[in-house]
Design an enzyme around this catalytic site. Structure first.
Site, PDB file in Angstrom:
ATOM      1  N   PHE A 502      30.403  36.854  39.852  1.00 27.38           N
ATOM      2  CA  PHE A 502      29.045  36.816  39.313  1.00 27.38           C
ATOM      3  C   PHE A 502      28.267  35.772  40.122  1.00 27.38           C
ATOM      4  O   PHE A 502      28.061  34.630  39.654  1.00 27.38           O
ATOM      5  CB  PHE A 502      29.061  36.436  37.832  1.00 27.38           C
ATOM      6  N   PHE A 507      29.850  31.852  38.964  1.00 26.10           N
ATOM      7  CA  PHE A 507      31.274  31.813  38.629  1.00 26.10           C
ATOM      8  C   PHE A 507      31.915  33.173  38.887  1.00 26.10           C
ATOM      9  O   PHE A 507      31.237  34.183  39.091  1.00 26.10           O
ATOM     10  CB  PHE A 507      31.492  31.398  37.167  1.00 26.10           C
ATOM     11  N   GLU A 509      35.093  35.645  37.251  1.00 22.74           N
ATOM     12  CA  GLU A 509      36.023  35.854  36.141  1.00 22.74           C
ATOM     13  C   GLU A 509      37.342  36.403  36.677  1.00 22.74           C
ATOM     14  O   GLU A 509      37.360  37.419  37.382  1.00 22.74           O
ATOM     15  CB  GLU A 509      35.438  36.845  35.132  1.00 22.74           C
ATOM     16  N   ILE A 510      38.441  35.732  36.388  1.00 19.34           N
ATOM     17  CA  ILE A 510      39.766  36.238  36.744  1.00 19.34           C
ATOM     18  C   ILE A 510      40.255  37.084  35.573  1.00 19.34           C
ATOM     19  O   ILE A 510      40.354  36.614  34.435  1.00 19.34           O
ATOM     20  CB  ILE A 510      40.742  35.078  37.029  1.00 19.34           C
ATOM     21  N   CYS A 513      46.321  38.502  36.572  1.00 19.35           N
ATOM     22  CA  CYS A 513      47.030  37.731  37.591  1.00 19.35           C
ATOM     23  C   CYS A 513      48.520  37.920  37.353  1.00 19.35           C
ATOM     24  O   CYS A 513      49.021  37.567  36.276  1.00 19.35           O
ATOM     25  CB  CYS A 513      46.656  36.253  37.512  1.00 19.35           C
ATOM     26  N   VAL A 515      52.669  38.615  39.422  1.00 15.64           N
ATOM     27  CA  VAL A 515      53.575  38.873  40.539  1.00 15.64           C
ATOM     28  C   VAL A 515      54.771  39.616  39.954  1.00 15.64           C
ATOM     29  O   VAL A 515      55.267  39.254  38.870  1.00 15.64           O
ATOM     30  CB  VAL A 515      54.044  37.571  41.216  1.00 15.64           C
ATOM     31  N   GLN A 520      59.287  36.600  41.672  1.00 16.83           N
ATOM     32  CA  GLN A 520      58.725  35.381  41.090  1.00 16.83           C
ATOM     33  C   GLN A 520      59.555  34.155  41.477  1.00 16.83           C
ATOM     34  O   GLN A 520      60.624  34.273  42.068  1.00 16.83           O
ATOM     35  CB  GLN A 520      58.640  35.518  39.566  1.00 16.83           C
ATOM     36  N   GLY A 525      52.682  32.921  43.388  1.00 13.98           N
ATOM     37  CA  GLY A 525      51.553  32.763  42.466  1.00 13.98           C
ATOM     38  C   GLY A 525      50.622  31.649  42.885  1.00 13.98           C
ATOM     39  O   GLY A 525      49.395  31.808  42.873  1.00 13.98           O
ATOM     40  N   LEU A 545      36.585  31.239  35.794  1.00 16.48           N
ATOM     41  CA  LEU A 545      36.780  31.302  34.352  1.00 16.48           C
ATOM     42  C   LEU A 545      37.802  32.383  34.065  1.00 16.48           C
ATOM     43  O   LEU A 545      37.817  33.436  34.740  1.00 16.48           O
ATOM     44  CB  LEU A 545      35.471  31.617  33.625  1.00 16.48           C
ATOM     45  N   ILE A 576      31.332  37.308  30.693  1.00 14.66           N
ATOM     46  CA  ILE A 576      32.786  37.322  30.723  1.00 14.66           C
ATOM     47  C   ILE A 576      33.325  38.111  29.531  1.00 14.66           C
ATOM     48  O   ILE A 576      32.729  38.121  28.450  1.00 14.66           O
ATOM     49  CB  ILE A 576      33.338  35.875  30.716  1.00 14.66           C
TER      50      ILE A 576
END
Length: 769
Positions: A502, A507, A509-510, A513, A515, A520, A525, A545, A576
Site C-alpha cells: 500500500f 506500509f 501487509e504480510i 509466510c 516454509v 525448516q 525463514g 504490518l 489491512i
C-alpha cells in the site's frame, strides 16, 4: 594516436560528423585556430579594428542598419567560395553601406585590449564555423553549426558573451556518467585491497577519458544502425553534445563541458556497445605497441571491467544510477560488496518480465570509508575529535586486514554464534536457492513457469497453514494486487511470503509466510524476511504490518516485529485484513541497513574490535613486578600509582557526582537539556541538519547529533550515565566546528552554547567546578 596514448593522455577530438575516437579534422582545426588567434592578438590595434569592422554594425549618423560586411544571416548552405575577404583598411567603404569601415568600429575606440582580443577570438570561431557549415554533409549537424554561427555573430554585434539558449542547461541527467562509474567502482570493488582498488580506479579513469573524447554518430547514422531506437531522444542528446562538448573543443568562445559530467546513463547506453567493441578491437590491433606496464591492464583487466560495467549500464534497476547511492544515515558511506555479481538480489518476475532488482546500496556500519579518489588529508588528524573516537587511519589499517575474506574465520554453521541466516546465505551464494518476487498479471500473457510457482506457493501455504481455507489462500496468491517473494530450490517452491503493498499508506501487509516442513530450521525463514525487507527499502516502503497467530509470534519477534505499531491507525484501518484470534504486529525498516548482509557486517565489526584489542594488548604487554608495599603494612595506595595501569588506557574517574538513581539522573539531565534548548544560541542545533540546506554535510560529518535526537534518547532512557549524555552534547559542538568556518555564525553559536552547557553541568554537580 595509438590506443595506449589515447587511454592515458586523452584522445584527440574526431572530425565533425565522424564516428569513433580517431580523426584529425577537429584537432587540426583547433590547432590552426589557436595559432591564428595568437597571431591576431599580437597584431597592431588598427589590424584588429579592421578585422572586427567586417563583423560589426555601422555606427554612422543617420541610423544606418548595416550589420557589417558579413551578413548576420547567411544562407544555411553558403556558396562554395572562399569566405575569407581580401585585406581591407578602415578608410575603405563598406560593401553593404556607403560608409567607411571606420564607422563600424567607432564603438571600439576605448575598448580594452583584453576585450578586443576576446571579440577577435569570437570572430575566428565564426569563420571556422562558417567553414564547417560549408563542408558538413549531415543535415542535423549542419543545422547545429549554423545556429552556433548565428549565435556567435550576434555576440560580436552586441559585444556580449555567447549564451546558449535552451530549455535545459547542463547537467542533463543525474547522476552523471562520471558519478555512475565512480558508484560502480565503489559498488563492486570497495572490498578490494587498496592496491587492487587503485588499478580499478585507473581503468575507470581511462574509460571516462575515452567518453570525453568519443565522437558520437550522427542521428541519421544511428537510425540506419538501430532503426527502433528512441530517435528523438538521441537527436536531442546529440545536439546538446555538439553545443556543449564537441564544438567548444575547437571554438573556445563557447563554454565547454566534459561529456561525462553533464550526461548520464541515457547517453552512455546509446554509445556503450559500439564503443566497447571498437575499444577492444583497437586494443587487439595495437597490442604490440603497448608498453609492458600497460599491456596487462589494457588487454586483460580493461575487457573485464567493461563487461561488468555493461551489466550495470543496461540493467533497469542497477543501484549505481540512484541519486541516493551514497546517502546513508551517517552520510557519505559506500556499499560493501562481496563479489563481481549480485550475490543477494531478488529477481522480480511478473508475467514475462524477468529483470533483476539488486537491493538497496549496502552501508558499512563500522565507520565511513572515503571515496577511493579522495585522499586522506593531513587536516583529518588535526580536527577536534570526540572522546572515544578511534583515529580513521587506525580504522583503515585494520580494515585492510579484515577485507581479506581469508582473515575472517568462518563460523561453524552448528556453532551457537552462527547467524540464523548464515546457511541460507551461503546456499544462495552457491546458487542452491533463488529468490523471486512473482505475481499474477491480468495485462500480460501467462508465463507457464510463473503459474507453476504460484501453484507451488499455494500448496506450501495450504499445508503449513491448515487453519486457513484453501480457497482463501488461492484467491490471494493469484490476486494481481498481491505479490509473493518465493524461495526456489532445485526448480521447485519450498517457501514464500505473500504480501500486498500500500504505497499511498506507507506500509505493506504480510498475508502468508511459510516454509515447507522438511526445509525448516535452515535459516530460510530469516533470509526470506531479510530479502523482503530489502525489496521494500528499494521501493521506499518502510513499514510491515501483519496479523500473527500464537505459533507465528515468536518468528516475527525474531525478525524485528513488535506489538508497538509505528503506523498511525488511520493509515491502515480499512486497508489491512482483520483476523480473529491473531495479534497485530509491525516492523519499521531502516533504509541504511543491508538486511541480507547484516550478520556478515556484525561479524566484521566484531573482528575489527578484536583486532583493535589485540593491537592494544600487544602495545601494553609487559610484565611488571608485583606490589610489595602491602607486606610493609601499607593498607592502600592510589590506583594511578600501580605500575602499567595508565598504559592500559585507564584514567582517573572525575570527581563529579555520578547519580545512581535512574529517575534522579533522568530528571537532572532533562532539566539541563531544557535549559540548553531554551538558550538563545541553540537555534542551529534544534533538529537534524537537512541535506538541502547544507550540501555535503553528511559526507563530512560521520556521526551527526542534534538536540531533538537527544530529547528522544533521553525520553527512551538511553542516557544511563552522565558520560553518555555529555558525549552526545559534545558531539553537537564538535560537528558544528568541523563543518563550519570559524568566522561563521554557527561556529560562534557552538562555542557560546558549549560554555553555557558546561556551566549547567557544573551547577548540577555532574562534574567538578
Amino acid at each position: 594516436m595509438d590506443f595506449c596514448q589515447g587511454l592515458s593522455a586523452g584522445l584527440v577530438p574526431a572530425a565533425p560528423g565522424a564516428g569513433g575516437t580517431e580523426g584529425s579534422g577537429a584537432a587540426g582545426g583547433s590547432a590552426r585556430i589557436a595559432v591564428k588567434k595568437a597571431q591576431l592578438r599580437s597584431s597592431p590595434r588598427p589590424k584588429k579594428l579592421e578585422k572586427l569592422g567586417v563583423y560589426s554594425s555601422c555606427k554612422a549618423e543617420g541610423a544606418c542598419k548595416c550589420n557589417g560586411w558579413k551578413s548576420q544571416n547567411p544562407p544555411p548552405t553558403p556558396p562554395q567560395t572562399d569566405q575569407q575577404s581580401n585585406a581591407v583598411n578602415l578608410q575603405e567603404p563598406c560593401r553593404s553601406c556607403s560608409h567607411t569601415l571606420g564607422d563600424h568600429v567607432t564603438h571600439l575606440e576605448n575598448v580594452s585590449e583584453e576585450e578586443m582580443n576576446r571579440l577577435l577570438g569570437i570572430v575566428l570561431d565564426v569563420e571556422y564555423l562558417y567553414t564547417c557549415v560549408h563542408k558538413e554533409e549531415d543535415a542535423d549537424t549542419k543545422q547545429v553549426y549554423f545556429s552556433l554561427f548565428k549565435l556567435l555573430r550576434k555576440s560580436i554585434l552586441q559585444m556580449g558573451k555567447p549564451m546558449l539558449e535552451a530549455q535545459e542547461s547542463p547537467p542533463f541527467e543525474k547522476p552523471s556518467i562520471e558519478q555512475g562509474v565512480n558508484n560502480f567502482v565503489q559498488y563492486k570493488f570497495s572490498h578490494l585491497p587498496s592496491k587492487e582498488r587503485q588499478t580499478i580506479m585507473e581503468l575507470a579513469k581511462m574509460f571516462l577519458n575515452q567518453i570525453n573524447y568519443w565522437q558520437l554518430e550522427t542521428p541519421s547514422q544511428r537510425r540506419q544502425r538501430v532503426p527502433n531506437d528512441d530517435a528523438a531522444g538521441y537527436k536531442a542528446n546529440y545536439t546538446r553534445w555538439l553545443c556543449y562538448c564537441n564544438v567548444p573543443q575547437f571554438c573556445d568562445s563557447l563554454p565547454r563541458y566534459e561529456t561525462t559530467q553533464i550526461f548520464g546513463r541515457t547517453l552512455l547506453r546509446s554509445v556503450f556497445t559500439v564503443m566497447r567493441k571498437q575499444l577492444l578491437e583497437q586494443a587487439r590491433q595495437e597490442k604490440d605497441k603497448l608498453p609492458p606496464e600497460k599491456r596487462t591492464l589494457i588487454l586483460t583487466h580493461f575487457p573485464k571491467f567493461l563487461s561488468m560495467l555493461e551489466e550495470e549500464v543496461y540493467s533497469h534497476s542497477s543501484p549505481i544510477w540512484s541519486q541516493d547511492f551514497l546517502a546513508g544515515a551517517a552520510g557519505g558511506q559506500i556499499p560493501i560488496h562481496t563479489g563481481n555479481t549480485h550475490p543477494h538480489s531478488v529477481k522480480e518476475t511478473d508475467g514475462d518480465d524477468d529483470e533483476y532488482l539488486p537491493l538497496y546500496p549496502y552501508v558499512l556500519l563500522v565507520g565511513e570509508k572515503r571515496k577511493p579518489t579522495e585522499p586522506l588529508h593531513h587536516e583529518e588528524n588535526k580536527r577536534p575529535r570526540v572522546v572515544g573516537d578511534i583515529p580513521m587511519d587506525l580504522i583503515n589499517e585494520v580494515m585492510a586486514t579484515i577485507t581479506d575474506p581469508a582473515a575472517i574465520p568462518e563460523t561453524s554453521l552448528l556453532s551457537a554464534h552462527s547467524a540464523r541466516d548464515e546457511a541460507a546465505r551461503l546456499e544462495e551464494r552457491r546458487g542452491v536457492i533463488e529468490f523471486h518476487v512473482i505475481g499474477n498479471s491480468l495485462n500480460q500473457k501467462p508465463n507457464k513457469r510463473i503459474l507453476m510457482w504460484l501453484v507451488g506457493l499455494q500448496n506450501v501455504f495450504s499445508h503449513q497453514l491448515p487453519r486457513m481455507p484453501k480457497e482463501y489462500i488461492t484467491r490471494l496468491v493469484f490476486d494481481p494486487k498481491h505479490k509473493t517473494l518465493s524461495l526456489i530450490k532445485d526448480g521447485r517452491v519450498i517457501g514464500g511470503i505473500c504480501f500486498r503493498m500500500f504505497p499511498s499508506q506507507g506500509f505493506t501487509e504480510i498475508v502468508f509466510c511459510a516454509v515447507t516442513s522438511n526445509e525448516q530450521v535452515k535459516g530460510y525463514g530469516t533470509h526470506l524476511m531479510n530479502h523482503l525487507k530489502e525489496y521494500h527499502i528499494k521501493h521506499e516502503i518502510l513499514n510491515f504490518l501483519t496479523y500473527a497467530d500464537e505459533y507465528a509470534i515468536g518468528y516475527f519477534k525474531k525478525q524485528g516485529f513488535s506489538k508497538d505499531i509505528k503506523v498511525p491507525k488511520a493509515k491502515y484501518v480499512g486497508y489491512i485484513k482483520d483476523y480473529e484470534g491473531a495479534t497485530l504486529m509491525g516492523c519499521e525498516l531502516n533504509p541504511s541497513i543491508p538486511y541480507t548482509e547484516f550478520s556478515v557486517i556484525i561479524k566484521k565489526q566484531k573482528e575489527i574490535i578484536k583486532k583493535l584489542i589485540e593491537r592494544k594488548q600487544a602495545q601494553i604487554r609487559k610484565v611488571y613486578p608485583g606490589l610489595s608495599c602491602f607486606k610493609d603494612g601499607v593498607r592502600q595506595i592510589p590506583i594511578e600509582s600501580i605500575p602499567g595501569i595508565r598504559e592500559t588506557g585507564w584514567k582517573p574517574v572525575g570527581k563529579g557526582k555520578e547519580l545512581k538513581d535512574p529517575d534522579q539522573l533522568y530528571s537532572t539531565l532533562k532539566t539541563i537539556l531544557q535549559h540548553v534548548k531554551s538558550h538563545q544560541n541553540a537555534w542551529p542545533f534544534m533538529e537534524p541538519v537537512k541535506k538541502t540546506e547544507a550540501p555535503g554535510y553528511y559526507q563530512v560529518i560521520r556521526f551527526p547529533m542534534d538536540l531533538k535526537t537527544m530529547s528522544e534518547r533521553l525520553k527512551s532512557r538511553y542516557y544511563t550515565t552522565r558520560k553518555l549524555f555529555m558525549a552526545d552534547m559534545q558531539r553537537i559542538f564538535t560537528n558544528c566546528r568541523e563543518y563550519n568556518p570559524p568566522e561563521s555564525e554557527y561556529y560562534k553559536c557552538a562555542n557560546l552554547l558549549e560554555k553555557f552547557f558546561y556551566t549547567k553541568i557544573k551547577e548540577a554537580g555532574l562534574i567538578e567546578k
